[in-house]
Motif scaffolding. Structure first.
Motif, PDB file in Angstrom:
ATOM      1  N   SER A 199       0.723  -1.159  -0.050  1.00 20.42           N
ATOM      2  CA  SER A 199       0.055   0.224  -0.410  1.00 20.42           C
ATOM      3  C   SER A 199       0.663   1.059  -0.086  1.00 20.42           C
ATOM      4  O   SER A 199       0.889   1.970  -0.157  1.00 20.42           O
ATOM      5  N   THR A 200       2.042   1.372   0.254  1.00 19.49           N
ATOM      6  CA  THR A 200       2.846   2.622   0.281  1.00 19.49           C
ATOM      7  C   THR A 200       3.926   2.652  -0.518  1.00 19.49           C
ATOM      8  O   THR A 200       3.679   3.211  -1.624  1.00 19.49           O
ATOM      9  N   MET A 201       4.055   1.561  -0.932  1.00 19.26           N
ATOM     10  CA  MET A 201       4.895   1.345  -2.465  1.00 19.26           C
ATOM     11  C   MET A 201       4.237   2.136  -3.586  1.00 19.26           C
ATOM     12  O   MET A 201       4.336   2.819  -4.310  1.00 19.26           O
ATOM     13  N   ARG A 202       2.679   2.123  -3.557  1.00 17.39           N
ATOM     14  CA  ARG A 202       1.551   2.151  -4.418  1.00 17.39           C
ATOM     15  C   ARG A 202       2.159   3.485  -4.424  1.00 17.39           C
ATOM     16  O   ARG A 202       1.721   4.823  -5.731  1.00 17.39           O
ATOM     17  N   VAL A 203       1.893   3.971  -3.185  1.00 14.03           N
ATOM     18  CA  VAL A 203       1.741   6.304  -3.039  1.00 14.03           C
ATOM     19  C   VAL A 203       3.334   6.317  -3.795  1.00 14.03           C
ATOM     20  O   VAL A 203       3.164   7.578  -3.763  1.00 14.03           O
ATOM     21  N   TYR A 204       4.170   6.032  -3.100  1.00 16.67           N
ATOM     22  CA  TYR A 204       5.430   6.520  -2.727  1.00 16.67           C
ATOM     23  C   TYR A 204       6.534   5.962  -3.818  1.00 16.67           C
ATOM     24  O   TYR A 204       7.553   6.686  -3.969  1.00 16.67           O
ATOM     25  N   PHE A 205       6.166   4.938  -4.780  1.00 15.76           N
ATOM     26  CA  PHE A 205       6.599   4.761  -5.332  1.00 15.76           C
ATOM     27  C   PHE A 205       5.765   4.365  -7.280  1.00 15.76           C
ATOM     28  O   PHE A 205       5.866   3.445  -7.262  1.00 15.76           O
ATOM     29  N   PRO A 206       5.364   5.443  -7.675  1.00 15.91           N
ATOM     30  CA  PRO A 206       4.922   5.900  -8.721  1.00 15.91           C
ATOM     31  C   PRO A 206       5.192   5.284  -9.895  1.00 15.91           C
ATOM     32  O   PRO A 206       7.091   5.603  -9.630  1.00 15.91           O
ATOM     33  N   ASN A 207       5.297   4.340 -10.613  1.00 18.50           N
ATOM     34  CA  ASN A 207       5.789   3.370 -11.876  1.00 18.50           C
ATOM     35  C   ASN A 207       6.983   2.598 -11.030  1.00 18.50           C
ATOM     36  O   ASN A 207       8.206   2.808 -12.256  1.00 18.50           O
ATOM     37  N   GLY A 208       7.143   2.075 -10.202  1.00 19.09           N
ATOM     38  CA  GLY A 208       7.590   1.319  -9.631  1.00 19.09           C
ATOM     39  C   GLY A 208       9.817   2.215  -9.006  1.00 19.09           C
ATOM     40  O   GLY A 208      10.219   1.232  -8.938  1.00 19.09           O
ATOM     41  N   LYS A 209       9.300   3.151  -9.474  1.00 20.86           N
ATOM     42  CA  LYS A 209      10.357   4.051  -8.328  1.00 20.86           C
ATOM     43  C   LYS A 209       9.929   5.400  -7.348  1.00 20.86           C
ATOM     44  O   LYS A 209       9.552   5.354  -8.178  1.00 20.86           O
ATOM     45  N   ALA A 210      11.585   5.327  -7.015  1.00 15.47           N
ATOM     46  CA  ALA A 210      11.094   6.296  -6.297  1.00 15.47           C
ATOM     47  C   ALA A 210      11.131   7.970  -6.958  1.00 15.47           C
ATOM     48  O   ALA A 210      12.242   8.182  -8.099  1.00 15.47           O
ATOM     49  N   PRO A 211      10.129   9.036  -6.464  1.00 12.54           N
ATOM     50  CA  PRO A 211      10.445  10.210  -7.171  1.00 12.54           C
ATOM     51  C   PRO A 211      11.808  10.960  -7.107  1.00 12.54           C
ATOM     52  O   PRO A 211      12.690  10.596  -6.252  1.00 12.54           O
ATOM     53  N   GLU A 212      12.361  11.319  -8.633  1.00 11.81           N
ATOM     54  CA  GLU A 212      13.595  12.399  -8.667  1.00 11.81           C
ATOM     55  C   GLU A 212      12.950  13.811  -7.936  1.00 11.81           C
ATOM     56  O   GLU A 212      11.772  14.488  -8.052  1.00 11.81           O
ATOM     57  N   PRO A 213      14.333  14.014  -7.156  1.00 15.59           N
ATOM     58  CA  PRO A 213      13.987  16.383  -7.118  1.00 15.59           C
ATOM     59  C   PRO A 213      13.385  17.192  -8.458  1.00 15.59           C
ATOM     60  O   PRO A 213      14.056  16.763  -8.770  1.00 15.59           O
ATOM     61  N   VAL A 445       3.360   2.259   6.714  1.00 16.84           N
ATOM     62  CA  VAL A 445       2.409   1.456   6.381  1.00 16.84           C
ATOM     63  C   VAL A 445       0.800   1.640   6.575  1.00 16.84           C
ATOM     64  O   VAL A 445       0.412   2.917   6.429  1.00 16.84           O
ATOM     65  N   VAL A 446       0.837   2.408   4.668  1.00 14.02           N
ATOM     66  CA  VAL A 446       0.009   3.472   4.025  1.00 14.02           C
ATOM     67  C   VAL A 446      -1.814   2.743   4.110  1.00 14.02           C
ATOM     68  O   VAL A 446      -1.412   1.873   4.384  1.00 14.02           O
ATOM     69  N   MET A 447      -2.651   3.504   5.071  1.00 10.22           N
ATOM     70  CA  MET A 447      -3.691   2.408   5.670  1.00 10.22           C
ATOM     71  C   MET A 447      -4.472   2.760   4.525  1.00 10.22           C
ATOM     72  O   MET A 447      -5.504   2.883   4.232  1.00 10.22           O
ATOM     73  N   GLY A 448      -4.268   1.449   4.111  1.00 13.25           N
ATOM     74  CA  GLY A 448      -5.272   0.689   2.847  1.00 13.25           C
ATOM     75  C   GLY A 448      -5.505   1.833   1.719  1.00 13.25           C
ATOM     76  O   GLY A 448      -4.422   2.593   1.082  1.00 13.25           O
ATOM     77  N   ASP A 449      -6.449   2.780   1.555  1.00  7.70           N
ATOM     78  CA  ASP A 449      -6.432   3.522   0.577  1.00  7.70           C
ATOM     79  C   ASP A 449      -6.547   4.933   0.919  1.00  7.70           C
ATOM     80  O   ASP A 449      -7.202   5.449   0.316  1.00  7.70           O
ATOM     81  N   THR A 450      -6.803   5.085   1.917  1.00  9.74           N
ATOM     82  CA  THR A 450      -6.845   6.695   2.366  1.00  9.74           C
ATOM     83  C   THR A 450      -5.565   7.279   2.123  1.00  9.74           C
ATOM     84  O   THR A 450      -5.802   8.579   2.833  1.00  9.74           O
ATOM     85  N   GLY A 451      -4.809   6.601   1.680  1.00  8.21           N
ATOM     86  CA  GLY A 451      -3.191   7.669   1.793  1.00  8.21           C
ATOM     87  C   GLY A 451      -2.793   8.397   2.951  1.00  8.21           C
ATOM     88  O   GLY A 451      -1.496   9.227   2.944  1.00  8.21           O
ATOM     89  N   LEU A 452      -2.706   7.291   3.880  1.00  4.34           N
ATOM     90  CA  LEU A 452      -2.534   8.270   5.343  1.00  4.34           C
ATOM     91  C   LEU A 452      -1.547   7.636   5.660  1.00  4.34           C
ATOM     92  O   LEU A 452      -1.861   5.893   6.313  1.00  4.34           O
ATOM     93  N   ILE A 453      -0.134   7.989   6.220  1.00  4.99           N
ATOM     94  CA  ILE A 453       0.218   6.233   7.547  1.00  4.99           C
ATOM     95  C   ILE A 453      -0.136   6.980   8.971  1.00  4.99           C
ATOM     96  O   ILE A 453      -0.087   8.015   9.521  1.00  4.99           O
ATOM     97  N   PHE A 454       0.039   5.736   9.811  1.00  4.66           N
ATOM     98  CA  PHE A 454       0.115   6.449  11.517  1.00  4.66           C
ATOM     99  C   PHE A 454       1.627   6.806  12.162  1.00  4.66           C
ATOM    100  O   PHE A 454       2.244   5.943  11.596  1.00  4.66           O
ATOM    101  N   ASN A 455       1.897   7.745  12.779  1.00  2.00           N
ATOM    102  CA  ASN A 455       2.382   7.530  13.791  1.00  2.00           C
ATOM    103  C   ASN A 455       3.665   6.108  14.292  1.00  2.00           C
ATOM    104  O   ASN A 455       2.399   5.592  14.561  1.00  2.00           O
TER     105      ASN A 455
END
Length: 609
Positions: A199-213, A445-455
């Motif tokens: 769930s976290t990879m889907r949000v923060y690694f779009p297209n399977g890679k980390a975004p560049e600055p 862990v991104v909480m499912g499809d909420t887009g948010l991570i718990f502390n």
């Protein structure tokens, strides 16, 4: 889309982590004098905002320009911060806030620390995890998010605007995207734990890679979650503003968002259940304070390490720090030794006041400080954890608290990842807001499809029954989150804060002393070289203590370093601009001019008008 003020755009040219040779402000001296600053003081007369990201400052400024007050603006700013500084804080954050209400002429504390799930017990962790807490990783290290309830409290009790207005810019950032900064891009690429969770990879690694600055980064799931709050508010608008705000808040904690988070937790081995969210409330509380050289220093009282700064300041008030000289060996040694004593009391006494009694009458008394001050040897660094007995300085002393067990093994980290935003408006309402995921990307862990991570603040608890910070269902951990609000002659004077876990107090205290004892302006105070120590139990599990530890930034002179070593400190030297991430605002009590400062060590920004 967000547009940055021209001054902020100019500041961006010298943004990020700056080396010693970085561009300086044109109106500052060129020599390596105490007056030199990497960035200018940002001054104004109407309002000011300072935060860890320009997007947050811009969001707050937009609300203030639209007629909102500081309470509206800080919600907008922190919501934007949760998108632009997503590794360090978010909608799943815990938080503490200090508020000066200009109408009531009173300081309040808002405790939005998370609570442990009802299934989280010492017995459970002993039986299922071998008596260990997961260190900043996974749902078993999390606590219930508190910032959404903090938003509602700010808007309902003091604000003037709606969720629709204050969340507009954060939703835009999440939905349409923004050019990702160097810091966030670097953290995404470097944080290994998030690669374990689909769930976290889907949000923060779009297209399977980390975004560049500089790439446009989006989190449409988070935008949808925030839109749900706005929808609930609009659907209940006919019931009045209070009920509409409450409906938005309740959708997060009692509605479909809570149900989705609970379902995801149970399906993925977490202990969170629907009732944990439904029962949660952030709290408006009385802060604690002391007088330090004529300044009234306020801190959050419950579930925060903040009072330990007050303990330290009481100890230091008995020394002529100015005569010692700024960042002299005597000054650093004395400050460090005072802080060690204060942090020994932090670990013994501070925690969730719904579960324990904190003997503040004794802990904050000048008489107790005078007694403790005798333990500071001017020539020798202490190597033990020396808590005191403040109960002896109380009229009706409670039973003595249980001492903390010292652990010298493991590699617990005293550093951590947090964010910060401060706002002052034309009426001189002041809010200091410290939201956090605790470590980079919190639980990961991104909480499912909420887009948010718990502390992941749950790794702060003690698993030793009877200790002040011992785990219990529904209890808040004694957090490192804190900031500082200062009054002078009954007038609002300063707010300041910093990320940094256990180091937070060291950053805010040194900045405060730079202003009060050494006469620096806000930017000079922020940029001055820092020292830190780990000579006390780390807040994260397994709470490792490193006796005698002391670090200084490389700008501290070699002669000072050698003197500190001779006093017995186990000294190491960090980079010249490596420690801290301060932001702050000072109100000139004579002219009313606002001075805002931001740390060049990070991507922090300040703005004033």
């Amino acid at each position: 889309m967000l547009r940055l003020p021209c001054a902020v755009i100019c500041l961006a040219l010298i943004g990020g982590s700056l080396p010693a040779f970085a561009v300086r402000a044109q109106d500052e001296p060129a020599a390596d004098s105490p007056a030199k600053t990497m960035r200018p003081v940002i001054r104004g007369r109407q309002y000011a905002a300072a935060s860890m990201k320009a997007e947050a400052v811009r969001a707050a400024e937009h609300i203030l320009e639209a007629g909102g007050n500081a309470f509206d603006a800080i919600v907008a700013g922190q919501a934007a911060l949760s998108v632009a500084d997503a590794a360090l804080n978010g909608v799943g954050s815990d938080a503490v806030l200090l508020v000066y209400d200009a109408h009531a002429k009173k300081v309040f504390s808002i405790n939005a620390e998370g609570t442990a799930p009802q299934l989280a017990t010492i017995d459970w962790y002993n039986k299922n995890l071998g008596g260990k807490l997961p260190e900043s990783d996974g749902l078993l290290s999390g606590t219930v998010p508190g910032v959404v309830d903090a938003w509602c409290i700010l808007l309902d009790r003091w604000g003037t605007m709606s969720f629709a207005q204050v969340l507009e810019q954060a939703i835009d950032l999440a939905e349409n995207g923004f050019p990702i900064g160097n810091g966030l891009a670097r953290t995404i690429a470097a944080t290994r734990k998030i690669r374990k969770y689909p769930s976290t990879m889907r949000v923060y690694f779009p297209n399977g890679k980390a975004p560049e600055p500089g790439e446009i980064f989006r989190n449409p799931d988070l935008a949808r979650t925030m839109r749900k709050l706005v929808e609930a508010e609009k659907q209940n608008a006919g019931r009045g503003r209070h009920e509409a705000l409450k409906a938005a808040r309740d959708r997060f904690y009692k509605g479909d968002i809570a149900q989705a988070m609970a379902r995801f937790s149970e399906e993925n081995g977490g202990l969170f259940r629907y009732e944990d969210f439904a029962k949660y409330t952030a709290k408006v509380e009385e802060p604690v304070s002391i007088d330090y050289r004529g300044y009234q220093i306020f801190k959050n009282a419950s579930a925060s390490q903040g009072p330990a700064e007050l303990f330290t300041l009481n100890l230091l008030e008995g020394f002529d720090l100015k005569a010692m000289g700024h960042n002299s060996a005597a000054y650093i040694h004395t400050s460090c030794e005072a802080l060690k004593l204060a942090f020994a009391d932090r670990d013994k006494y501070l925690g969730d006041m719904d579960f324990i009694h904190i003997p503040f009458e004794g802990l904050l008394s000048k008489e107790y400080a005078a007694e403790r001050r005798k333990l500071i040897d001017p020539d020798k660094a202490s190597l033990e954890l020396r808590s005191g007995t403040p109960e002896q300085f109380m009229k009706n002393p409670p039973p003595a608290a249980q001492p903390v067990k010292v652990n010298l093994s493991g590699e617990a980290d005293h550093e951590g990842d947090t964010s910060y935003i401060a706002v002052v408006d034309k009426d001189r309402n002041m809010i200091s807001f410290t939201p956090s995921l605790h470590s980079a990307f919190g639980t990961g862990v991104v909480m499912g499809d909420t887009g948010l991570i718990f502390n992941c603040r749950g790794d702060y608890y003690s698993l030793i029954p009877g200790e002040a910070n011992a785990l219990a269902p529904g209890k808040r951990p004694r957090s490192t989150l804190q900031s500082t609000l200062v009054m002078k002659n009954g007038q609002p004077h300063m707010i300041m804060g910093s990320p940094g876990a256990d180091y937070q107090i060291m950053m805010t205290m040194q900045t405060l002393l730079n202003v009060i004892d050494f006469g620096m302006n806000v930017q000079q105070a922020i940029e001055a070289p820092h020292w830190t120590t780990r000579a006390f139990p780390a807040s994260p599990f397994p709470h490792t203590m490193y006796p005698g530890d002391l670090a200084v930034e490389g700008r501290v002179p070699e002669a000072v370093r050698q003197t500190l070593i001779a006093k017995g400190h186990k000294l190491h030297v960090t980079g010249p601009w490596s420690t801290g991430a301060m932001a702050g605002i000072i109100v000139d009590l004579k002219s009313g001019v606002l001075s805002a400062g931001a740390d060049p060590r990070t991507e922090a920004y300040a703005w004033s008008k």
